[in-house]
Design a protein around this motif. Structure first.
Motif, mmCIF file in Angstrom:
data_model
loop_
_atom_site.group_PDB
_atom_site.id
_atom_site.type_symbol
_atom_site.label_atom_id
_atom_site.label_comp_id
_atom_site.label_asym_id
_atom_site.label_seq_id
_atom_site.Cartn_x
_atom_site.Cartn_y
_atom_site.Cartn_z
ATOM 1 N N ILE A 105 -2.353 0.813 4.770
ATOM 2 C CA ILE A 105 -2.680 1.973 4.132
ATOM 3 C C ILE A 105 -3.520 3.015 5.038
ATOM 4 N N THR A 106 -3.183 4.069 5.350
ATOM 5 C CA THR A 106 -4.005 4.995 6.204
ATOM 6 C C THR A 106 -4.813 6.114 5.252
ATOM 7 N N GLY A 107 -5.801 6.525 5.892
ATOM 8 C CA GLY A 107 -6.546 7.606 4.999
ATOM 9 C C GLY A 107 -6.991 7.062 3.800
ATOM 10 N N GLY A 108 -7.810 8.178 3.298
ATOM 11 C CA GLY A 108 -8.538 7.659 1.796
ATOM 12 C C GLY A 108 -9.832 7.143 1.897
ATOM 13 N N ARG A 109 -10.357 6.763 0.710
ATOM 14 C CA ARG A 109 -11.807 6.142 0.810
ATOM 15 C C ARG A 109 -11.559 4.736 0.181
ATOM 16 N N GLU A 110 -12.265 3.857 0.578
ATOM 17 C CA GLU A 110 -12.248 2.424 0.203
ATOM 18 C C GLU A 110 -13.475 1.967 -0.834
ATOM 19 N N ASN A 203 -3.613 11.398 -3.489
ATOM 20 C CA ASN A 203 -2.678 11.358 -4.650
ATOM 21 C C ASN A 203 -2.736 10.261 -5.556
ATOM 22 N N SER A 204 -3.159 9.057 -5.074
ATOM 23 C CA SER A 204 -3.259 7.769 -5.622
ATOM 24 C C SER A 204 -4.357 6.710 -5.392
ATOM 25 N N MET A 205 -4.176 5.928 -6.224
ATOM 26 C CA MET A 205 -5.378 4.534 -5.927
ATOM 27 C C MET A 205 -4.426 3.359 -5.688
ATOM 28 N N ILE A 206 -4.775 2.827 -4.569
ATOM 29 C CA ILE A 206 -3.889 1.582 -4.286
ATOM 30 C C ILE A 206 -4.686 0.338 -4.062
#
Length: 213
Positions: A105-110, A203-206
């Motif tokens: 998964i690339t990008g986003g916040r953890e 766009n989503s939560m993974i």
């Protein structure tokens, strides 16, 4: 005569204790959670299935009770070819569980979302920054369950995580938090559930990794 009848059926949903990674994934998926594209591999013969995924992959043991996976070497990233996947699979087999290979998964916040059932006070949730930064940055806010949307919102606002999210991401995160709350309160014999990291993209939560107790 129903004098000695057991209690009536409840309208509240109830779920069995998730014994395996696949069980827990199915349970969380039923509550609207999303997982990366992945394959759960139990034998070397199954490694050819990885050809359907986009590299680089992240591999990890599916032991749901193992803590500090990265420190123990139970998470290995940058798997780019089948030869290395074989080596990684052999290494992770020492935990004696199937191995999950996930697309990176690339990008986003953890984020970290952790539910714990205290013997005295009942369920509570901890939220904050997750992933590799969860140990380095002390960012935790707590809330007893069941909690209202307002209470969960106030808890999120106490974290540094909240300053990193856009308004839309905050709304989606809180939606997931409500779904997870419903899940843990309805699952039989569950004492602990931690999702870390939960990737919050545009766009989503993974769900990238999880533990349960």
């Amino acid at each position: 005569i129903r004098k000695h009848q057991e209690k009536k059926l409840s309208d509240t949903p109830s779920h069995p204790f998730p014994k395996t990674f696949k069980d827990l994934q199915s349970l969380l998926t039923s509550y609207g959670l999303i997982f990366p594209h992945q394959k759960i591999i139990s034998s070397k013969e199954e490694l050819s299935q990885l050809k359907s995924l986009y590299s680089p992959l992240v591999a990890k043991t599916t032991d749901l009770e193992l803590k500090h996976k990265e420190k123990l070497g139970a998470v290995i990233g940058n798997v780019c070819d089948l030869g290395y996947a074989h080596t990684v699979f052999d290494h992770l087999q020492k935990w004696k569980y199937p191995v999950v290979f996930q697309e990176t998964i690339t990008g986003g916040r953890e984020a970290l979302v952790g539910f714990t059932q205290d013997p005295q006070f009942g369920w509570y949730v901890a939220i904050g920054i997750g992933g590799s930064m969860s140990d380095a940055i002390a960012d935790r806010a707590y809330c007893f369950l069941p909690a209202t949307r307002i209470e969960l919102t106030q808890t999120l606002k106490k974290t540094r995580l909240s300053t990193l999210l856009t308004p839309i991401q905050s709304i989606k995160f809180l939606n997931n938090l409500e779904q997870l709350q419903a899940c843990v309160l309805a699952t039989q014999d569950l004492k602990e559930l931690e999702i870390n990291p939960l990737f919050i993209t545009e766009n989503s939560m993974i769900v990238a990794d999880m533990k349960r107790g």
